[in-house]
Design a protein around this motif. Structure first.
Motif, PDB file in Angstrom:
ATOM      1  N   TYR A   1       0.829  -1.208   0.000  1.00  0.00           N
ATOM      2  CA  TYR A   1       0.000   0.000   0.000  1.00  0.00           C
ATOM      3  C   TYR A   1       0.863   1.258   0.000  1.00  0.00           C
ATOM      4  CZ  TYR A   1      -4.634  -2.076   0.471  1.00  0.00           C
ATOM      5  OH  TYR A   1      -5.818  -2.735   0.223  1.00  0.00           O
ATOM      6  N   ALA A   2       1.992   1.226   0.719  1.00  0.00           N
ATOM      7  CA  ALA A   2       2.871   2.392   0.735  1.00  0.00           C
ATOM      8  C   ALA A   2       3.457   2.648  -0.650  1.00  0.00           C
ATOM      9  CB  ALA A   2       3.978   2.190   1.759  1.00  0.00           C
ATOM     10  N   CYS A   3       3.876   1.596  -1.339  1.00  0.00           N
ATOM     11  CA  CYS A   3       4.412   1.742  -2.695  1.00  0.00           C
ATOM     12  C   CYS A   3       3.329   2.224  -3.657  1.00  0.00           C
ATOM     13  CB  CYS A   3       4.997   0.419  -3.185  1.00  0.00           C
ATOM     14  SG  CYS A   3       6.509  -0.077  -2.342  1.00  0.00           S
ATOM     15  N   PHE A   4       2.126   1.698  -3.502  1.00  0.00           N
ATOM     16  CA  PHE A   4       1.003   2.117  -4.339  1.00  0.00           C
ATOM     17  C   PHE A   4       0.726   3.608  -4.146  1.00  0.00           C
ATOM     18  CE2 PHE A   4      -3.618   2.590  -5.071  1.00  0.00           C
ATOM     19  CZ  PHE A   4      -3.684   2.122  -6.376  1.00  0.00           C
ATOM     20  N   LEU A   5       0.741   4.060  -2.911  1.00  0.00           N
ATOM     21  CA  LEU A   5       0.525   5.474  -2.614  1.00  0.00           C
ATOM     22  C   LEU A   5       1.650   6.322  -3.192  1.00  0.00           C
ATOM     23  CD1 LEU A   5      -1.102   7.665  -1.045  1.00  0.00           C
ATOM     24  CD2 LEU A   5       0.357   7.151   0.925  1.00  0.00           C
ATOM     25  N   ALA A   6       2.884   5.827  -3.094  1.00  0.00           N
ATOM     26  CA  ALA A   6       4.024   6.582  -3.622  1.00  0.00           C
ATOM     27  C   ALA A   6       3.921   6.749  -5.126  1.00  0.00           C
ATOM     28  CB  ALA A   6       5.323   5.870  -3.249  1.00  0.00           C
TER      29      ALA A   6
ATOM     30  N   TYR B   1       3.228  10.395  -9.679  1.00  0.00           N
ATOM     31  CA  TYR B   1       2.618  10.770 -10.955  1.00  0.00           C
ATOM     32  C   TYR B   1       1.921  12.125 -10.844  1.00  0.00           C
ATOM     33  CZ  TYR B   1      -0.449  10.819 -14.999  1.00  0.00           C
ATOM     34  OH  TYR B   1      -1.100  11.196 -16.140  1.00  0.00           O
ATOM     35  N   GLU B   2       1.180  12.324  -9.772  1.00  0.00           N
ATOM     36  CA  GLU B   2       0.474  13.589  -9.597  1.00  0.00           C
ATOM     37  C   GLU B   2       1.432  14.759  -9.429  1.00  0.00           C
ATOM     38  OE1 GLU B   2      -1.984  12.695  -6.300  1.00  0.00           O
ATOM     39  OE2 GLU B   2      -3.371  11.426  -7.452  1.00  0.00           O
ATOM     40  N   ALA B   3       2.642  14.480  -8.894  1.00  0.00           N
ATOM     41  CA  ALA B   3       3.637  15.541  -8.705  1.00  0.00           C
ATOM     42  C   ALA B   3       4.444  15.804  -9.968  1.00  0.00           C
ATOM     43  CB  ALA B   3       4.583  15.169  -7.562  1.00  0.00           C
ATOM     44  N   GLY B   4       4.175  15.060 -11.040  1.00  0.00           N
ATOM     45  CA  GLY B   4       4.889  15.267 -12.291  1.00  0.00           C
ATOM     46  C   GLY B   4       6.233  14.585 -12.369  1.00  0.00           C
ATOM     47  N   GLU B   5       6.482  13.613 -11.484  1.00  0.00           N
ATOM     48  CA  GLU B   5       7.753  12.903 -11.504  1.00  0.00           C
ATOM     49  C   GLU B   5       7.698  11.625 -12.340  1.00  0.00           C
ATOM     50  OE1 GLU B   5      10.673  13.939 -10.180  1.00  0.00           O
ATOM     51  OE2 GLU B   5       9.584  15.788  -9.814  1.00  0.00           O
ATOM     52  N   LEU B   6       6.524  11.173 -12.686  1.00  0.00           N
ATOM     53  CA  LEU B   6       6.362   9.985 -13.518  1.00  0.00           C
ATOM     54  C   LEU B   6       5.618  10.374 -14.792  1.00  0.00           C
ATOM     55  CD1 LEU B   6       5.309   7.233 -10.939  1.00  0.00           C
ATOM     56  CD2 LEU B   6       7.417   7.301 -12.239  1.00  0.00           C
TER      57      LEU B   6
ATOM     58  N   ILE C   1      10.119  11.176 -15.411  1.00  0.00           N
ATOM     59  CA  ILE C   1       9.821  12.143 -16.457  1.00  0.00           C
ATOM     60  C   ILE C   1      11.080  12.934 -16.773  1.00  0.00           C
ATOM     61  CG2 ILE C   1       9.071  14.036 -14.955  1.00  0.00           C
ATOM     62  CD1 ILE C   1       6.666  14.283 -16.987  1.00  0.00           C
ATOM     63  N   GLN C   2      11.340  13.101 -18.053  1.00  0.00           N
ATOM     64  CA  GLN C   2      12.544  13.811 -18.485  1.00  0.00           C
ATOM     65  C   GLN C   2      12.104  14.975 -19.368  1.00  0.00           C
ATOM     66  OE1 GLN C   2      15.481  13.147 -17.388  1.00  0.00           O
ATOM     67  NE2 GLN C   2      15.097  11.171 -16.423  1.00  0.00           N
ATOM     68  N   VAL C   3      11.591  16.017 -18.740  1.00  0.00           N
ATOM     69  CA  VAL C   3      11.146  17.181 -19.484  1.00  0.00           C
ATOM     70  C   VAL C   3      11.927  18.384 -19.012  1.00  0.00           C
ATOM     71  CG1 VAL C   3       8.819  16.329 -19.847  1.00  0.00           C
ATOM     72  CG2 VAL C   3       9.308  17.694 -17.832  1.00  0.00           C
ATOM     73  N   GLU C   4      11.967  19.385 -19.832  1.00  0.00           N
ATOM     74  CA  GLU C   4      12.659  20.605 -19.482  1.00  0.00           C
ATOM     75  C   GLU C   4      11.758  21.444 -18.567  1.00  0.00           C
ATOM     76  OE1 GLU C   4      14.347  18.594 -22.531  1.00  0.00           O
ATOM     77  OE2 GLU C   4      12.327  19.311 -22.476  1.00  0.00           O
TER      78      GLU C   4
ATOM     79  N   HIS D   1      14.207  21.317  -7.791  1.00  0.00           N
ATOM     80  CA  HIS D   1      14.747  20.363  -8.761  1.00  0.00           C
ATOM     81  C   HIS D   1      16.228  20.143  -8.527  1.00  0.00           C
ATOM     82  CE1 HIS D   1      11.006  21.492 -10.843  1.00  0.00           C
ATOM     83  NE2 HIS D   1      11.071  20.261 -11.311  1.00  0.00           N
ATOM     84  N   LEU D   2      16.639  18.888  -8.698  1.00  0.00           N
ATOM     85  CA  LEU D   2      18.023  18.509  -8.466  1.00  0.00           C
ATOM     86  C   LEU D   2      18.826  18.603  -9.762  1.00  0.00           C
ATOM     87  CD1 LEU D   2      17.453  15.472  -6.099  1.00  0.00           C
ATOM     88  CD2 LEU D   2      18.027  17.808  -5.474  1.00  0.00           C
ATOM     89  N   GLU D   3      20.089  18.220  -9.657  1.00  0.00           N
ATOM     90  CA  GLU D   3      21.024  18.440 -10.748  1.00  0.00           C
ATOM     91  C   GLU D   3      20.564  17.790 -12.048  1.00  0.00           C
ATOM     92  OE1 GLU D   3      25.726  17.604 -11.727  1.00  0.00           O
ATOM     93  OE2 GLU D   3      24.604  16.256 -10.436  1.00  0.00           O
TER      94      GLU D   3
END
Length: 1568
Positions: free
Chosen positions: A601-606, A611-616, A623-626, A1082-1084
């Motif tokens: 459940y923790a992985c499912f929530l993550a 995805y909602e945060a725009g990381e997937l 996600i690899q966007v500028e 955002h990181l490096e």
């Protein structure tokens, strides 16, 4: 050729096929019953005509796009893949079940719990639509200790299949195919008490039992000593000591010590090393132990143990004694005795199954050191992947395949295998299979027994005598196999089951609730609670990872509720790797009844939150966007973008876009050459021009319909690319705002004069009726005012058409050429043929009947009694129409007849051309007839002329720079005019064929000869003036702007390259700062992607095309072929993409739609920016007599990179002119961006973000370290937390005390260092070429050099990290650096010496060699990163300036001077002392010597952990080298390649199939 016979289906297989046609089936067959295992793809290709494709992780399937997967599924009949690959592409919606007709599950008994098979079936059950059929294969459908019938039914329901086995009636047939092994049990006696290993005693002596982790391993050693003897225990202790000695990282350490007895590595939900105290105790114990062992025991200190994990000899730390019976247990002795019975069997093949990888290593070593077995056994281990980072003797899949192949080829004849050998690998049948360690389940038993398929094979189980429990387990497993076979028959006989059975909670698969399924609407990618763990692990594995850091998520479990009333539950907290943004790094799941469910459940929530945060993205990948917010970004290709060459209409200045029609008043500007001083360009040493040009006014002017000069100005000045000894020369176009009256007839005469004068210089002639943008008119001065020289105009009109005369003779020459060719074919003679006889037989073409306006040839003029030779030397230009119509100046008249042998002693040494001609033809007459194809009768009573050719026109200066240790010098390369006048190379002509040229020598040499250079420079200068005004670049001096828009191809003494280098570095810093401030979370990795797009050539090209920058760029040299004066009304040339140096097409597998969108965008901008739209005169090809000849000055051919370089050069010019603010202003004006011009404003952004807010508690805790670092840098920080952030390694982010690491500051500091180093070299070496500048900068900013700088400073001592692996590389590097530094430190510079040291007095140890730090195989990248991060921290801290103060880079430059430049430059040496890396030398050599673009440098990893690098040209390997590291192998291969090139350069060049000759670019393909 004999046809290979394919296998035929067997009867029991056909029976199973009939069942499979009707329903989903599980085929339960004994191992080896025709069921393929690992080589399914090859087996299917061999036995069918199907198109079979493999897909597995090593092929990089995780990075394949949806289009590629669709293409593969469309083209393939069968796909053979690992189960996780299919799970991933189904979950991420790369494909759906609609694309699949049948799924075959091999070893389908794994379809339970969280296995990928079960994850796949979860999606299968919830799939709406026609589902594919399922076919499962297994030898044992039951799992663990579960009841046989229930286990079979659970498997059936999980797979939605029916299990079938072979019918009894077919058992006889199966016996024909399968050899049943003879099963035996060997009972061995329990051994006596053996002596303890010496190493064991050392562990006890130093307190090993007080450390829980070590104590557990020591207990295992005791067990081995009792069961297997001292020799085995000694080897066990050697492995244990080797693991501790190579202890490198907390992550690896945990996994090594969490190894279960079954050999599998536990994934580890909880951290085993719980605090730093335990870690400290362990580290101190290891230190004490190593010192004692290496001092008192025989130990190889420089052992290879652990450095190469996969090699033939696994144990080499201690001397290994020969095995004696006193040191081994009865169990080992029984095994040895059993194997000795096969000593004389050359076909022997066997397998021994053990529980752990450690046991496989020790047993293999035992066979090698046994006095008898070592003579005939060729052992090898076969173990699983395990943890590749640990010292645990794991094997890659490729290594397993090699071992299996060698076993099949009898290279090895016995394998010592863990569970990996039981299933999943196609191993040949064995004569002997031994269970050295007891099996634990029916699956272990059946699978390992299946390896004994050889005729008369044996299957041996080894059990201790008298151990009732182990014997009971053995019998129980045998009974389960019988029960399983019975249950299969009962299951197959049932037509249906009771409803109660269907609803049995133990057998019915769990039905997911809607909230336990997450689907992305756009792609239909799906994740459930069961697949969430693998999806999250896959996401983390695809993230960029820093050295010494973990790429796996960490799980921590928290108990909640009250244990007293049985309401206690468990929650899972996930901590993702540091490369995930901080706000998405930690997730806490809901309370659950079990740890596994809490984790799911923790992985499912993550996954949902990521995805909602725009990381997937829509396929659950990172996600690899500028992410730049203020600037629109053009996406970049993942592969290197191809360089496009485009064709544009050339630019025409606004002041030249008038009309000659319906006007009689025009502007006449006189041309005055001035001497000017220009501080912006370096002063060179030049040879004085033959004609003094200073303050010279030409006898021609420029006539235009619009005024060139601006209102209120009397002159327009531009600088010429030629110089006299006194300085730079420029041209002033002077006009006092007065117009002159020009009638239509006079205008026509001026056009004729303009055309005839300029056609003298052109390769292809232009016609008078062209609509010229400006006209050259003869002028004279009346009362100091310029007026048209009407007399000259009248003379031109009365004069003959010299161009037409030349054209007629060119046609005559072509006819003569055809005649000579026919004559040679008939006479088979060379140039020196017998003219008298041959011409009489073959009549040559008659000379043209063309009446020359000057009745007399120069021979007739010479025959005049009043002939004045000196007058003609000073005033006459001759045209010899046989000698290619060239123009000559008279030097002398020689008393030699055309038919006389030419006296060679009269020739000057430099007259090589004439010398060669006279050696071949002997006389001038024969030269004219044989070489120039003259068939007229040559008069013998005339004297020949000694002449020199008139230069075509004045060329710009061309310079060559020479660098030495003490200074830099310039060699002046004379342009043709100077060359001919200084040291003439005389030629010899016959006066009979020479006529007078209509322009006098003084006018030609003093005025007209300079016109092409002046006019071309004027056109470019006016175009630059338009750009200067339109883009509001007033702060850039116009001459500097003109330099920024001049390409190297123009072959001028200045171009944009140096400005482009400084502009590129400035843009990198500007973009980095903007992204750093605009994206605080955002990181490096994300910032680097954005920067790559924002500073990419595509964006710059798009913006430059939109503003028409390409129109003002000078891209071609001044030559007769490529230059023509500007014309207004030309044929419009549309935008055209000429060439693309692109990669081969990808067959549609990877369609770069973004690239197509960008190309369309650029084409649209070009179309909008092009001339010819809405009342703007179209620009195109001039009206030429030879219409096929296209001039580059009218149609610009220019590459995308050249346009982008022009943008960067203008930015560099802005910075060089007035500093940071105006560099940013230039970037904003050119790119339509909104970067902050005052960088101090970014400090206000940081304050609003709270970035400058202090964590006083944390800063005080590390205040002492912060102060020491400040002392090393010589800078006191206003914001102390910046130092702490710069010193925090990413591994420390795993500790909750730290939430940020140095990566963001390192991203910014890298740009700061790059720019300041570039600026320093740019200023210190003003004459340094751009290529050398870049190479020198690379030397000063490379990781190895920065690591040395930081290591000498000692900054690495203050780095905060949470990885024990960090310490050892730092210590090793420190020792190596200290050794080399001691040799060279006396040469280090001192701060008081400054940067102005006398390099001529220094002895540079690195001159002519690679710097000593470049010899280091590997330097810790983290040290260099911290140095850059500290520079970034100083940069950010210094942005916070007081009000009304301007930000300055001087503070950071001072730090850089004191820490790096002043101390280290004496060691680095000047630019001339730097030797490029061998790889770069090899690439440069290939470019210079071969002009080849098919270069391939391929570095691959060998199976033993080393690297092999191959160098190929056109797919032919020319050399290869092996080394311990990838870098070392590439270096060694490049050195070998250089040596090969020296010996075979000519052969390679001749065999090269690349097109384009010397003009080709090198396309380098580096495969890692």
């Amino acid at each position: 050729m004999e046809e290979v016979k394919r296998e035929v289906a067997r009867a029991y297989q056909l029976e199973l096929l009939e069942h499979a046609k009707k329903m989903n089936v599980i085929a339960v067959l004994k191992t080896g019953a025709g069921k393929v295992i690992n080589q399914q793809a090859d087996y299917l290709r061999y036995n069918s005509d199907l198109n079979v494709t493999e897909a597995y992780g090593a092929l990089g399937v995780d990075s394949w796009e949806k289009s590629k997967w669709e293409n593969i599924f469309d083209e393939s009949d069968v796909l053979v893949m690992t189960p996780q690959v299919l799970v991933n592409i189904i979950h991420s919606a790369m494909i759906t079940f609609h694309s699949i007709s049948l799924i075959v599950f091999d070893e389908c008994h794994h379809t339970r719990k969280g296995h990928p098979y079960n994850q796949l079936m979860e999606v299968y059950r919830h799939f709406n639509g026609e589902k594919p059929k399922i076919f499962g294969m297994t030898a044992s459908p039951i799992c663990s200790n579960e009841d046989a019938l229930n286990s079979i039914r659970t498997l059936e329901k999980n797979l939605e299949c029916k299990a079938f086995s072979v019918d009894i009636s077919h058992s006889g047939q199966q016996q024909n195919y399968l050899a049943k092994p003879k099963e035996e049990i060997i009972f061995y006696e329990l051994g006596p008490f053996f002596r303890l290993p010496a190493l064991y005693k050392k562990f006890i002596q130093h307190g090993g039992t007080s450390i829980p982790l070590v104590n557990k391993k020591l207990k295992d050693v005791l067990t081995d000593c009792d069961e297997l003897g001292t020799w085995w225990a000694d080897r066990h202790m050697e492995i244990l000591y080797g693991e501790l000695r190579n202890f490198s990282s907390r992550k690896n350490f945990e996994k090594i010590w969490s190894e279960r007895e079954d050999g599998e590595i536990d994934s580890g939900d909880e951290i085993i090393i719980k605090d730093e105290l335990e870690q400290k105790e362990l580290t101190e114990f290891i230190s004490r132990l190593i010192k004692d062992v290496e001092k008192n025991l025989v130990c190889k200190v420089e052992s290879n143990f652990g450095k190469r994990k996969r090699k033939e000899v696994d144990l080499d730390l201690f001397p290994i004694p020969t095995i004696t019976e006193a040191d081994i247990s009865p169990k080992l002795k029984c095994l040895f005795d059993l194997l000795e019975g096969y000593e004389y069997d050359s076909t022997f093949s066997g397998m021994i199954f053990v529980e752990t990888r450690r046991s496989s290593v020790i047993l293999k070593t035992a066979f090698l050191y046994h006095p008898k077995l070592s003579k005939f056994l060729r052992p090898q281990k076969l173990v699983g992947h395990g943890n590749q980072d640990s010292i645990n003797f794991s094997m890659l899949s490729t290594e397993q395949e090699i071992v299996v192949k060698k076993f099949r080829d009898n290279v090895y004849n016995i394998l010592i295998a863990t569970r990996i050998g039981e299933e999943g690998i196609d191993i040949q049948s064995c004569m002997l299979v031994v269970r050295f360690d007891q099996f634990r389940s029916v699956i272990n038993y059946i699978q390992s027994r299946g390896r004994a398929r050889h005729q008369e094979s044996k299957y041996i189980c080894m059990l201790p005598k008298g151990d009732v429990e182990k014997l009971r387990i053995y019998k129980e497993i045998l009974a389960k196999e019988v029960a399983m076979n019975k249950a299969l028959l009962e299951s197959a006989a049932e037509d249906s089951r009771d409803a109660d059975d269907e609803e049995d909670g133990n057998n019915t698969p769990y039905l997911l609730k809607p909230e336990e399924i997450f689907t992305i609407p756009s792609t239909q990618a799906i994740v459930t609670i069961f697949s969430a763990i693998s999806v999250l692990h896959r996401y983390c594995a695809m993230l960029p990872i820093e050295e010494f850091c973990s790429s796996v998520p960490k799980f921590r479990f928290i108990l909640v509720g009250d244990v007293r009333n049985d309401s206690q539950q468990c929650k899972c907290v996930i901590r993702l790797p540091f490369s995930v943004p901080p706000d998405c790094r930690v997730f806490e799941g809901p309370p659950c009844d079990s740890k596994r469910k809490a984790k799911q459940y923790a992985c499912f929530l993550a996954i949902k939150n990521l995805y909602e945060a725009g990381e997937l993205d829509g396929h659950f990948r990172p996600i690899q966007v500028e992410i730049a917010e203020a600037v629109k970004v053009i996406p970049q290709k993942t592969k290197q973008a191809s360089s496009k060459v485009r064709k544009f209409n050339a630019g025409l200045a606004e002041c030249l876009k008038g009309s000659w029609e319906d006007k009689e008043e025009f502007y006449l500007s006189i041309i005055k050459i001035k001497l000017t001083e220009n501080a912006k360009l370096p002063t060179y040493k030049y040879t004085q021009s033959p004609v003094k040009l200073e303050n010279k006014v030409l006898n021609v002017g420029v006539l235009t319909s619009n005024r060139i000069q601006k209102e209120g100005e009397n002159e327009y000045f531009f600088e010429l690319p030629i110089r006299e000894e006194g300085g730079h020369l420029g041209v002033a176009l002077i006009n006092d705002e007065k117009k002159i009256l020009v009638s239509k007839k006079k205008l026509s005469n001026i056009k004729t004069f303009h055309t005839k004068c300029l056609n003298f210089f052109l390769k292809a002639l232009m016609k008078v009726e062209a609509d010229w943008a400006y006209l050259i008119a003869p002028i004279k001065f009346v009362n100091d005012s310029p007026v048209l020289d009407e007399l000259t105009l009248d003379l031109v009109m009365d004069n003959f058409d010299q161009n037409l005369f030349s054209t007629v003779f060119e046609d005559y020459q072509k006819k003569i050429g055809v005649f000579v060719k026919e004559m040679k074919e008939k006479t088979n003679a060379g140039d020196e043929i017998g003219y008298n006889t041959t011409v009489a037989v073959m009549q040559p073409p008659s000379p043209p009947d063309f009446e020359h306006p000057y009745e007399k040839s120069f021979l007739q003029i010479m025959e005049d009694p009043n002939f004045d030779l000196e007058f003609h030397k000073e005033n006459t230009i001759l045209v010899d129409h046989y000698y290619y119509g060239r123009k000559y100046m008279i030097v002398d008249v020689l008393d030699i007849k055309p038919g006389d042998p030419f006296p060679m002693e009269l020739l000057n040494p430099e007259e090589t051309l004439a010398k060669n001609y006279f050696k071949k033809f002997a006389t001038l007459e024969r030269f004219y007839k044989g070489r120039l194809r003259c068939f007229e009768k040559i008069k013998q009573n005339q004297k020949i002329l000694r002449v020199i050719q008139v230069p075509q026109f004045c060329q710009p200066d061309r310079l060559k720079t020479h660098y030495c240790e003490t200074n830099t010098t310039i060699e002046y390369l004379d342009f043709p005019f100077v060359k001919y006048c200084k040291s003439p190379a005389a030629l010899y002509i016959i006066p009979q064929f020479s006529r007078l040229f209509f322009v006098k020598k003084p006018v030609l040499l003093n005025d007209i000869i300079y016109l092409p250079l002046i006019l071309r420079t004027m056109e470019h200068s006016l175009n630059c003036r338009d750009i200067h005004e339109r883009l509001n670049l007033h702060f850039i001096p116009r001459l500097l702007l003109q330099q920024a828009l001049t390409t190297p191809a123009a072959q001028l003494p200045f171009d944009y390259e140096r400005l482009e280098v400084i502009g590129d570095s400035f843009m990198k810093l500007l973009i980095s700062l903007h992204l750093f401030a605009s994206n605080p979370t955002h990181l490096e990795g994300r910032l680097a992607i954005a920067r790559s797009s924002l500073e990419g050539n595509r964006l710059f090209t798009k913006k430059a095309v939109k503003i028409g920058l390409y129109k003002a760029m000078l891209t071609t040299p001044l030559t007769r072929l490529l230059w023509a004066p500007a014309v207004r009304q030309w044929t419009h040339v549309e935008y055209e993409l000429i060439t693309t140096n692109s990669q081969p097409p990808d067959n549609g597998a990877n369609k770069d739609t973004e690239s197509n969108d960008v190309e369309e965008s650029i084409q649209k901008d070009i179309s909008e920016a092009a001339d010819g739209v809405a009342n703007v005169p179209s620009i195109g090809k001039p009206i030429l007599s030879d219409v096929s000849h296209q001039r580059a000055s009218q149609v610009t051919v220019i590459g995308d990179k050249t346009i982008a370089d022009g943008v960067e050069a203008l930015v560099g010019a802005g910075y060089i002119s007035k500093g940071i603010r105006f560099g940013v202003k230039a970037a904003n004006n050119l790119l339509d961006s909104n970067y902050e011009e005052n960088w101090a404003n970014y400090a206000e952004i940081f304050k609003k973000q709270g970035y400058f807010s202090e964590n006083e508690t944390k800063s005080k805790k590390y205040l002492e370290s912060i102060k020491k670092v400040e002392q090393l840098l010589g800078y006191t920080f206003k914001h102390k937390h910046l130092v702490l952030e710069a010193l925090t390694h990413p591994s420390a982010v795993e500790d909750e005390e730290f939430t940020t690491c140095y990566q963001r500051l390192e991203f910014l500091g890298d740009a700061v260092l790059h720019f300041l180093t570039t600026r320093f070299i740019y200023i210190k070496y003003p004459l340094l070429s751009p290529g050398t500048l870049s190479s020198y900068r690379s030397t000063l900013v490379c990781n190895k050099f920065l690591s040395c700088v930081c290591g000498v400073l000692g900054i690495q001592k203050y780095i905060r990290h949470y990885s024990p692996s960090f310490t050892k590389p730092m210590v090793d590097f420190g020792k190596l650096l200290e050794e080399r530094y001691e040799i060279y430190k006396h040469l280090m510079g001192k701060p008081e010496d400054g940067l102005n040291y006398d390099s001529s007095k220094d002895v540079f140890p690195n001159r002519g060699t690679v710097p000593f730090w470049d010899d280091f195989d590997d330097t810790p990248k983290a040290i260099a990163d911290v140095f850059e991060a500290l520079l970034g921290a100083v940069f950010v801290d210094s942005l916070d300036v007081e009000e009304e103060k301007e930000f300055s880079l001087d503070t950071i430059m001072t730090i850089l001077n004191n820490t790096m430049l002043i101390p280290w430059l004496p060691l680095v040496g000047p630019p001339c002392g730097i030797v490029n890396h061998p790889v770069k030398q090899f690439m440069d050599s290939c470019h210079q010597l071969l002009h080849c673009r098919a270069i391939d440098i391929n570095a691959k990893r060998n199976y033993d952990g080393t690297y092999c690098c191959e160098v190929s040209l056109h797919e032919t390997v020319i050399c290869k080298a092996d080394a311990e590291s990838k870098k070392s192998s590439r270096r060694a291969a490049a050195i070998m390649g250089l040596d090969y090139l020296k010996k075979h350069a000519l052969e390679l060049r001749n065999s090269c199939t690349c097109t384009g000759g010397a003009k080709k670019d090198v396309d380098i393909i580096v495969i890692d």
